[in-house]
Every structure is written in C-alpha cells, then in structure tokens.
Motif scaffolding. Structure first.
Motif: not given
Length: 473
Positions: A27-30, A103-108
């Motif tokens: 999972d990716h988390k902020v 995020t979708i565009k850059t992956g960041i």
C-alpha cells in the motif's frame, strides 16, 4: 472525516478507511502532517460547515454535539483507477482532486498539511454609539443589566479572578451578587479566567471560592460551571442570552471578576444577531482547549446557530439611540501590529492610541508608528497610565521630549486608563484587549488578544468625545 491533503470533510459512510496497523507493504500511504491534531471543537466547526452546505430549502442546522465524539487517526483509502473514471466520494475538494490527478500523472504521492487557520471575515452589522461602553461605572452597570436580564446562560471570561492588590470592595460584591441572583433564577453561569501568570494558583483558588458561594444558592447546584484551569488568553468577554430570544456579547478591556471598576475601561456591546453570533463563536474558540468545558462549548454553539437562523433585520434605529451601518472585523493577536503600521501611513486626519501600559516594545511597537503619523498629521496622541517591566518613567519622559511637537505622549494616572483602543479619522475604531505599547501579538497564539475594528460613520469622533469626557470627570 477530515482528510489532510485537500482538507475535504466526508461522511464516514461515504468513504473507505484503513486503520494504521492494517496497511501492507504494497500500500502507498501519505504521511500525517506534523502539526497539532484536530480537536472536538475544530472538527465541530468543519462538520457544521459541511452539513450547512448540504441543507435543502427549509432545513437548518441548530448545532453539533461533541460530548461523546471520538477522534481517531485512520487512512482514507482511495483507488486511483476510480479517480481516473471520475468516481470520488461526495464532498471531495478541488485541491484533493487536483492532487490525486497529479499523482496519477507523475507517480509522486501528494503531501498532507494542516489546514490554514480561519481568519474572521468582515461582518456587516449595526452599532450605536451607546454600544461603546466606556468608564468603570458604566461597565459595572452594564454587567448588572446583562446578567440581570439573562434567563438561560451567562458566560464570563476575566483575565483575573483575584482583585487588584487582594482587596475586595463593594463593587466586587455587586458583581457576585448579580451572579447569585442569576443562579437563583436558574441561569447557568459559565465562568473562566485567562491568566497564566499565576504560579501560586491564586486565581484557581479564587474561582473555587466563587464556585462554592454560587453553588450554595438555593437550587443553584449544577448551574455553576466554574473552571479552575486557565484558557490562556488575555481576552475579556461577557456574554448572555438577553431574555427575549437573542444574545448579547461584550468584548473589551474589563476584567469582570477582578476589576474595582475605578479605571477608564472600554468595551463594545454586540446585540445584532450576526455580530453577537460571531462573538459567541470567538468565545467558544477561546475556551475550547479546556476538556472540562464541553458543556459550555456546546451551549455557545447552539446559541450562535439560533442567532444565525433568526437573522435580525439591520434596523437603523433602536430605543437606545441612532444606529449606523458598521463593517466589523475581528483582529487576532498578530494582526494588531500590522494594522497599526498601516494606519500610521494611511490615516488622513487624526491618530489616537490608548494603552494601559508602555513597556519594552513601546518604541518599535507604538512610538515609531505614531511618529510616522505625526510627521503628516496635526493630531497624533498616545495615552497611557503606567510603565511596565524594565521601562521607567524617565525612559518615557526621554521619548516625550524627543517626540515633542510630533506626538503627544500623555500620561493619565488618575483616573487610570485601562482601555485599549486605536482610532483614526472620523469613522474607524479598534477596541482591543491588547496593550499596544507593552505587548506584541504572536501568530502561535492568535487568540491571546482580540480587537474589533469598527468602521462606521462618526464612530471615531463619538468615541473620542466620550473618552475625553471620562478624563475630565
């Protein structure tokens, strides 16, 4: 639920969440922001705003209860494929949507942040010159009138509880008798103090003594909410229902529970519904850090909501005198210096400031702006009563000599001036709790001091006449 990327507020049922301990390595988390957590009070404000925007015609929100609320950190689960297809929870802010698309565009991954603190907006209201309460006698009489007409709730925030020099007078007794009579009628009395300069807890002890006295009144047990912990604010406030479906709020210089009412005080009485509601919101924000004040906080929330629902007309006249349209803005602690410097450059007729004390910050904080105004204007005055801290009378005398012919530094020792105000031109007045000449406002504690900037026809001229009359009495 409040998310901290776009600062959207969601219903729990509209979103999916994940507890902190259930995230997997895939999972990716902020990360959560580093600032202070939300409180019951701040979340109540956000929920109120969220629900209000969703009301249908004829619906209204009276208040938000937070006594049984639980604040918990969780992750908001969002599937980016849903975002691509335009599927987002109801209430998603444009900031959140933009961050997810980035995020979708850059992956960041986006970054979370604390919401910017709300600054009070300007309110259009009506105020009479009679609503500028000035002088010790008038403050005591106003206290007795407001507490005497209340039928449900009275709120008192006083910087101190203990009397000046530890001496109780007949005037201190009149304040306590007014509260006793309110308790006897079944009025709830919410009592707070603000000082943190109390190593021996004298104000806490005095508050407990007052609590015991009021609670001993017949039928008063349970109607006295006296708080023994400080709210850590220099603001002074008196608020109550008016017994006729409205409310009244006083903000200014008077320490209601400790004052001998012998000095020149200045407060603004807010009775128009929208202005009074804003004053109740301010008081609620100041007392909200006290965990013991949940009942008082909710009462203030409901009172303010009822006032906004009623929406009293802005009538130009009242039984007490002529009212004028006024633009009213709340100034937080760190707004004062910025406004003072702006006025020093822009005032076009007069510049008059009153500070009970002058202390170490007096030159950069007050004397320098006054000097800037004095190089352009004929009438520039600074009133004060006593030096504070390391400053001695000789230091002030030296600046009086230096500024001779530019700024009038006027010492007023009898009667002492405890009022704090700034006025310029004919129409602009700031009634404050801050000693302009001895304090500086910190953005880290914005509610430590509060000022009311009132812009209305003739207000500055009327206040100056009333103030000069007090000095001549």
């Amino acid at each position: 639920m409040l998310e901290t990327v776009g600062h959207s507020v969601f219903r729990n049922r509209d979103v999916e969440t994940a507890p902190l301990h259930r995230l997997s390595h895939a999972d990716h988390k902020v990360n959560f922001p580093a600032g202070p957590d939300e409180t019951d009070d701040t979340m109540a404000v956000r929920v109120t705003q969220f629900v209000t925007n969703m009301l249908r015609p004829g619906e209204w929100l009276r208040g938000v209860q937070t006594v049984n609320s639980v604040l918990e950190r969780k992750y908001l689960a969002i599937e980016l494929n849903d975002v691509k297809n335009g599927l987002l929870p109801e209430g998603a802010s444009q900031d959140l949507i933009g961050a997810l698309r980035a995020t979708i565009k850059t992956g960041i991954l986006p970054e979370a942040s604390d919401p910017e603190p709300d600054r009070s907006s300007t309110i259009d209201t009506m105020i009479s010159t009679d609503d500028l309460i000035i002088g010790g006698d008038e403050h005591l009489e106003t206290f007795e009138r407001i507490v005497g007409q209340a039928e449900e709730d009275v709120f008192v925030l006083s910087t101190f509880i203990t009397p000046h020099e530890g001496k109780y007078t007949e005037r201190h007794e009149r304040v306590r008798v007014a509260l006793e009579r309110a308790c006897r009628r079944g009025v709830r009395c919410h009592l707070f103090y603000g000082t943190v300069l109390d190593a021996e807890r004298r104000n806490a002890i005095a508050m407990q003594e007052l609590n015991v006295r009021l609670s001993a009144v017949r039928h008063a047990r349970g109607f006295v909410l006296a708080h023994r912990d400080s709210v850590r604010s220099h603001v002074k406030c008196l608020a109550a229902d008016d017994g006729q479906g409205g409310s009244v709020v006083l903000l200014g210089s008077s320490n209601w529970l400790s004052s001998p009412f012998s000095a020149v005080e200045l407060s603004v009485e807010l009775t128009e519904n929208q202005a009074a509601a804003a004053g109740l919101d301010l008081l609620r924000s100041i007392i909200s850090p006290l965990s013991s004040a949940s009942r008082s906080i909710e009462t203030l929330q409901f009172m303010a909501s009822d006032l906004r629902r009623a929406r009293s007309p802005l009538s130009p006249t009242t039984d007490t005198g002529h009212r004028v349209p006024v633009r009213m803005t709340f100034l937080q602690a760190d707004d004062h210096e910025r406004l003072l410097r702006q006025v020093a450059h822009e005032a076009d007729e007069r510049f008059v400031c009153c500070s009970n004390k002058v202390g170490a910050p007096m030159v950069p904080g007050l004397f320098n702006p006054a000097e800037i105004a004095g190089r352009r204007l004929d009438d520039v005055r600074v009133y004060y009563s006593r030096p504070s801290g390391p400053i001695k009378r000789r230091h002030v005398r030296a600046h009086r000599d230096r500024l001779n012919g530019v700024v009038d530094l006027i010492a007023v020792e009898d009667p002492q001036v405890h009022a704090k105000f700034l006025l310029w031109g004919n129409d602009d007045v700031v009634v404050s709790t801050m000693n302009w000449g001895s304090q500086t406002g910190s953005p880290d504690n914005p509610l430590d001091e509060i000022g009311l900037h009132l812009e209305g026809e003739g207000l500055a001229t009327s206040l100056l006449v009333k103030f000069e009359g007090q000095l001549e009495d």
